[in-house]
Design a protein around this motif. Structure first.
Motif, PDB file in Angstrom:
ATOM      1  N   LYS A   1       6.354  39.736  -1.131  1.00 47.52           N
ATOM      2  CA  LYS A   1       7.554  38.914  -1.310  1.00 47.52           C
ATOM      3  C   LYS A   1       8.167  38.494   0.036  1.00 47.52           C
ATOM      4  CE  LYS A   1       7.146  39.129  -5.729  1.00 47.52           C
ATOM      5  NZ  LYS A   1       6.155  38.207  -6.191  1.00 47.52           N
ATOM      6  N   LEU A   2       9.507  38.503   0.143  1.00 50.52           N
ATOM      7  CA  LEU A   2      10.192  37.952   1.309  1.00 50.52           C
ATOM      8  C   LEU A   2       9.845  38.683   2.607  1.00 50.52           C
ATOM      9  CD1 LEU A   2      12.184  35.860   2.358  1.00 50.52           C
ATOM     10  CD2 LEU A   2      14.018  37.477   1.883  1.00 50.52           C
ATOM     11  N   ARG A   3       9.801  39.987   2.593  1.00 48.22           N
ATOM     12  CA  ARG A   3       9.500  40.739   3.815  1.00 48.22           C
ATOM     13  C   ARG A   3       8.077  40.459   4.304  1.00 48.22           C
ATOM     14  NH1 ARG A   3      12.125  46.732   2.974  1.00 48.22           N
ATOM     15  NH2 ARG A   3      14.296  46.054   3.028  1.00 48.22           N
ATOM     16  N   GLY A   4       7.144  40.357   3.392  1.00 48.13           N
ATOM     17  CA  GLY A   4       5.766  40.028   3.762  1.00 48.13           C
ATOM     18  C   GLY A   4       5.681  38.633   4.357  1.00 48.13           C
ATOM     19  N   ALA A   5       6.396  37.688   3.735  1.00 46.80           N
ATOM     20  CA  ALA A   5       6.413  36.316   4.243  1.00 46.80           C
ATOM     21  C   ALA A   5       7.001  36.267   5.653  1.00 46.80           C
ATOM     22  CB  ALA A   5       7.204  35.416   3.297  1.00 46.80           C
ATOM     23  N   LEU A   6       8.091  36.992   5.875  1.00 44.93           N
ATOM     24  CA  LEU A   6       8.711  37.019   7.204  1.00 44.93           C
ATOM     25  C   LEU A   6       7.802  37.645   8.255  1.00 44.93           C
ATOM     26  CD1 LEU A   6      12.415  37.964   6.361  1.00 44.93           C
ATOM     27  CD2 LEU A   6      11.577  35.816   7.321  1.00 44.93           C
ATOM     28  N   ALA A   7       7.166  38.759   7.923  1.00 45.48           N
ATOM     29  CA  ALA A   7       6.293  39.447   8.886  1.00 45.48           C
ATOM     30  C   ALA A   7       5.130  38.551   9.299  1.00 45.48           C
ATOM     31  CB  ALA A   7       5.770  40.759   8.284  1.00 45.48           C
ATOM     32  N   MET A   8       4.499  37.924   8.318  1.00 49.40           N
ATOM     33  CA  MET A   8       3.341  37.092   8.634  1.00 49.40           C
ATOM     34  C   MET A   8       3.739  35.789   9.310  1.00 49.40           C
ATOM     35  SD  MET A   8       0.821  37.811   5.435  1.00 49.40           S
ATOM     36  CE  MET A   8       0.362  39.492   5.020  1.00 49.40           C
ATOM     37  N   ALA A   9       4.847  35.204   8.894  1.00 53.68           N
ATOM     38  CA  ALA A   9       5.316  33.971   9.535  1.00 53.68           C
ATOM     39  C   ALA A   9       5.706  34.231  10.991  1.00 53.68           C
ATOM     40  CB  ALA A   9       6.489  33.381   8.768  1.00 53.68           C
ATOM     41  N   LEU A  10       6.445  35.291  11.236  1.00 49.87           N
ATOM     42  CA  LEU A  10       6.822  35.620  12.621  1.00 49.87           C
ATOM     43  C   LEU A  10       5.595  35.932  13.472  1.00 49.87           C
ATOM     44  CD1 LEU A  10      10.077  37.732  12.143  1.00 49.87           C
ATOM     45  CD2 LEU A  10       9.858  35.445  13.138  1.00 49.87           C
ATOM     46  N   GLY A  11       4.635  36.628  12.893  1.00 46.23           N
ATOM     47  CA  GLY A  11       3.401  36.912  13.607  1.00 46.23           C
ATOM     48  C   GLY A  11       2.664  35.645  13.989  1.00 46.23           C
ATOM     49  N   THR A  12       2.706  34.649  13.129  1.00 39.88           N
ATOM     50  CA  THR A  12       2.038  33.377  13.395  1.00 39.88           C
ATOM     51  C   THR A  12       2.795  32.553  14.435  1.00 39.88           C
ATOM     52  OG1 THR A  12       1.236  33.357  11.119  1.00 39.88           O
ATOM     53  CG2 THR A  12       1.150  31.277  12.309  1.00 39.88           C
ATOM     54  N   ILE A  13       4.105  32.554  14.360  1.00 45.94           N
ATOM     55  CA  ILE A  13       4.933  31.690  15.209  1.00 45.94           C
ATOM     56  C   ILE A  13       5.121  32.230  16.620  1.00 45.94           C
ATOM     57  CG2 ILE A  13       7.283  30.783  15.492  1.00 45.94           C
ATOM     58  CD1 ILE A  13       7.438  30.739  12.386  1.00 45.94           C
ATOM     59  N   LEU A  14       5.372  33.512  16.743  1.00 48.26           N
ATOM     60  CA  LEU A  14       5.774  34.089  18.030  1.00 48.26           C
ATOM     61  C   LEU A  14       4.775  33.840  19.175  1.00 48.26           C
ATOM     62  CD1 LEU A  14       8.170  35.534  19.239  1.00 48.26           C
ATOM     63  CD2 LEU A  14       7.040  37.707  18.742  1.00 48.26           C
ATOM     64  N   PRO A  15       3.471  34.091  19.007  1.00 43.49           N
ATOM     65  CA  PRO A  15       2.556  33.839  20.128  1.00 43.49           C
ATOM     66  C   PRO A  15       2.557  32.378  20.578  1.00 43.49           C
ATOM     67  CG  PRO A  15       1.461  35.144  18.457  1.00 43.49           C
ATOM     68  CD  PRO A  15       2.773  34.700  17.879  1.00 43.49           C
ATOM     69  N   SER A  16       2.532  31.453  19.621  1.00 43.75           N
ATOM     70  CA  SER A  16       2.549  30.032  19.963  1.00 43.75           C
ATOM     71  C   SER A  16       3.829  29.661  20.702  1.00 43.75           C
ATOM     72  CB  SER A  16       2.430  29.175  18.702  1.00 43.75           C
ATOM     73  OG  SER A  16       1.233  29.451  18.043  1.00 43.75           O
ATOM     74  N   PHE A  17       4.934  30.170  20.220  1.00 43.57           N
ATOM     75  CA  PHE A  17       6.212  29.886  20.855  1.00 43.57           C
ATOM     76  C   PHE A  17       6.214  30.364  22.314  1.00 43.57           C
ATOM     77  CE2 PHE A  17      10.461  31.377  22.082  1.00 43.57           C
ATOM     78  CZ  PHE A  17      11.148  30.176  22.054  1.00 43.57           C
ATOM     79  N   LEU A  18       5.755  31.586  22.533  1.00 41.74           N
ATOM     80  CA  LEU A  18       5.739  32.133  23.893  1.00 41.74           C
ATOM     81  C   LEU A  18       4.762  31.393  24.804  1.00 41.74           C
ATOM     82  CD1 LEU A  18       5.975  35.952  23.062  1.00 41.74           C
ATOM     83  CD2 LEU A  18       7.806  34.418  23.861  1.00 41.74           C
ATOM     84  N   ILE A  19       3.606  31.015  24.264  1.00 44.09           N
ATOM     85  CA  ILE A  19       2.630  30.268  25.058  1.00 44.09           C
ATOM     86  C   ILE A  19       3.173  28.892  25.420  1.00 44.09           C
ATOM     87  CG2 ILE A  19       0.372  29.127  24.956  1.00 44.09           C
ATOM     88  CD1 ILE A  19      -0.577  31.597  23.299  1.00 44.09           C
ATOM     89  N   ILE A  20       3.755  28.195  24.450  1.00 46.43           N
ATOM     90  CA  ILE A  20       4.324  26.867  24.710  1.00 46.43           C
ATOM     91  C   ILE A  20       5.471  26.963  25.709  1.00 46.43           C
ATOM     92  CG2 ILE A  20       5.630  24.958  23.669  1.00 46.43           C
ATOM     93  CD1 ILE A  20       2.615  24.870  23.148  1.00 46.43           C
ATOM     94  N   LEU A  21       6.262  27.989  25.594  1.00 46.85           N
ATOM     95  CA  LEU A  21       7.354  28.197  26.548  1.00 46.85           C
ATOM     96  C   LEU A  21       6.805  28.369  27.961  1.00 46.85           C
ATOM     97  CD1 LEU A  21      10.411  28.555  26.926  1.00 46.85           C
ATOM     98  CD2 LEU A  21      10.069  31.006  26.513  1.00 46.85           C
ATOM     99  N   ALA A  22       5.769  29.186  28.118  1.00 46.16           N
ATOM    100  CA  ALA A  22       5.155  29.399  29.438  1.00 46.16           C
ATOM    101  C   ALA A  22       4.529  28.116  29.967  1.00 46.16           C
ATOM    102  CB  ALA A  22       4.114  30.508  29.365  1.00 46.16           C
ATOM    103  N   ILE A  23       3.851  27.374  29.093  1.00 53.60           N
ATOM    104  CA  ILE A  23       3.236  26.114  29.522  1.00 53.60           C
ATOM    105  C   ILE A  23       4.316  25.127  29.955  1.00 53.60           C
ATOM    106  CG2 ILE A  23       1.998  24.075  28.673  1.00 53.60           C
ATOM    107  CD1 ILE A  23       0.247  26.002  27.033  1.00 53.60           C
ATOM    108  N   ALA A  24       5.384  25.043  29.188  1.00 58.66           N
ATOM    109  CA  ALA A  24       6.459  24.113  29.528  1.00 58.66           C
ATOM    110  C   ALA A  24       7.070  24.450  30.881  1.00 58.66           C
ATOM    111  CB  ALA A  24       7.537  24.140  28.443  1.00 58.66           C
TER     112      ALA A  24
END
Length: 189
Positions: free
Chosen positions: A73-96
């Motif tokens: 349910k909601l907790r599973g969706a949050l855990a997996m969504a954050l896991g998917t988003i966080l690395p990309s966000f940090l990489i894009i931030l470093a590239i920028a």
């Protein structure tokens, strides 16, 4: 609690090491969630992928949310969504922060030129695998071919292709049910 941490780490690892976006993540997500961990079936995975493609947003995040929600349910969706988003966000931030300093280096240009064809392969591989799972055969191969042609060659909106495909599937399903009922009725007589 351990499931959520494990799910977050799995999707973080996939997000960290996948270049090419959501479709490039598909074989890795399928390998982890369907083949290795057996959290969901191949059929459910295909259905969740179809659903993730029909809603607005980033495909990889959508599929992570749907898988997480199906599992916990909601907790599973949050855990997996954050896991998917966080690395990309940090990489894009470093590239920028640093890209302007390095973009003119020939080595950096060469790396990006080498990555592009690999990304095409990463997208093509799950497409063929999905076709097999979706039971594409010589009788229905025309559906994805016509859909791709409408989108690619005629610049037809994918939204309309999805709506028309769904409507066509509904009509065909109704016709098939009527046809089967007629055959049943004839056999009983």
């Amino acid at each position: 609690m351990i499931f959520y941490i494990k799910a977050f780490l799995i999707f973080s690892r996939i997000g960290l090491f996948t270049i090419g976006g959501g479709y490039a993540m598909v074989p890795l997500i399928e390998a982890e969630v369907v083949d290795k961990r057996k959290w969901i079936s191949k059929e459910d995975f295909l259905d969740l992928m179809a659903l993730a493609q029909t809603v607005p947003g980033i495909f990889a995040v959508n599929i992570a949310i749907f898988i997480g929600y199906k599992l916990r349910k909601l907790r599973g969706a949050l855990a997996m969504a954050l896991g998917t988003i966080l690395p990309s966000f940090l990489i894009i931030l470093a590239i920028a922060l640093f890209f302007q300093q390095f973009k003119s280096y020939p080595a950096v240009e060469s790396i990006f030129k080498g990555i592009r064809p690999a990304v095409v392969a990463l997208i093509a591989a799950p497409t063929f695998k999905m076709a097999k799972t979706a039971r594409i055969n010589r009788y229905n191969i025309w559906i994805p071919v016509v859909s791709a042609g409408l989108i690619w060659l005629l610049d037809f909106s994918p939204v309309y292709v999805i709506i028309l495909s769904g409507l066509g599937g509904f009509i065909y399903g109704r016709w098939q049910a009527q046809h089967n009922n007629q055959q049943k009725g004839e056999m009983e007589q």
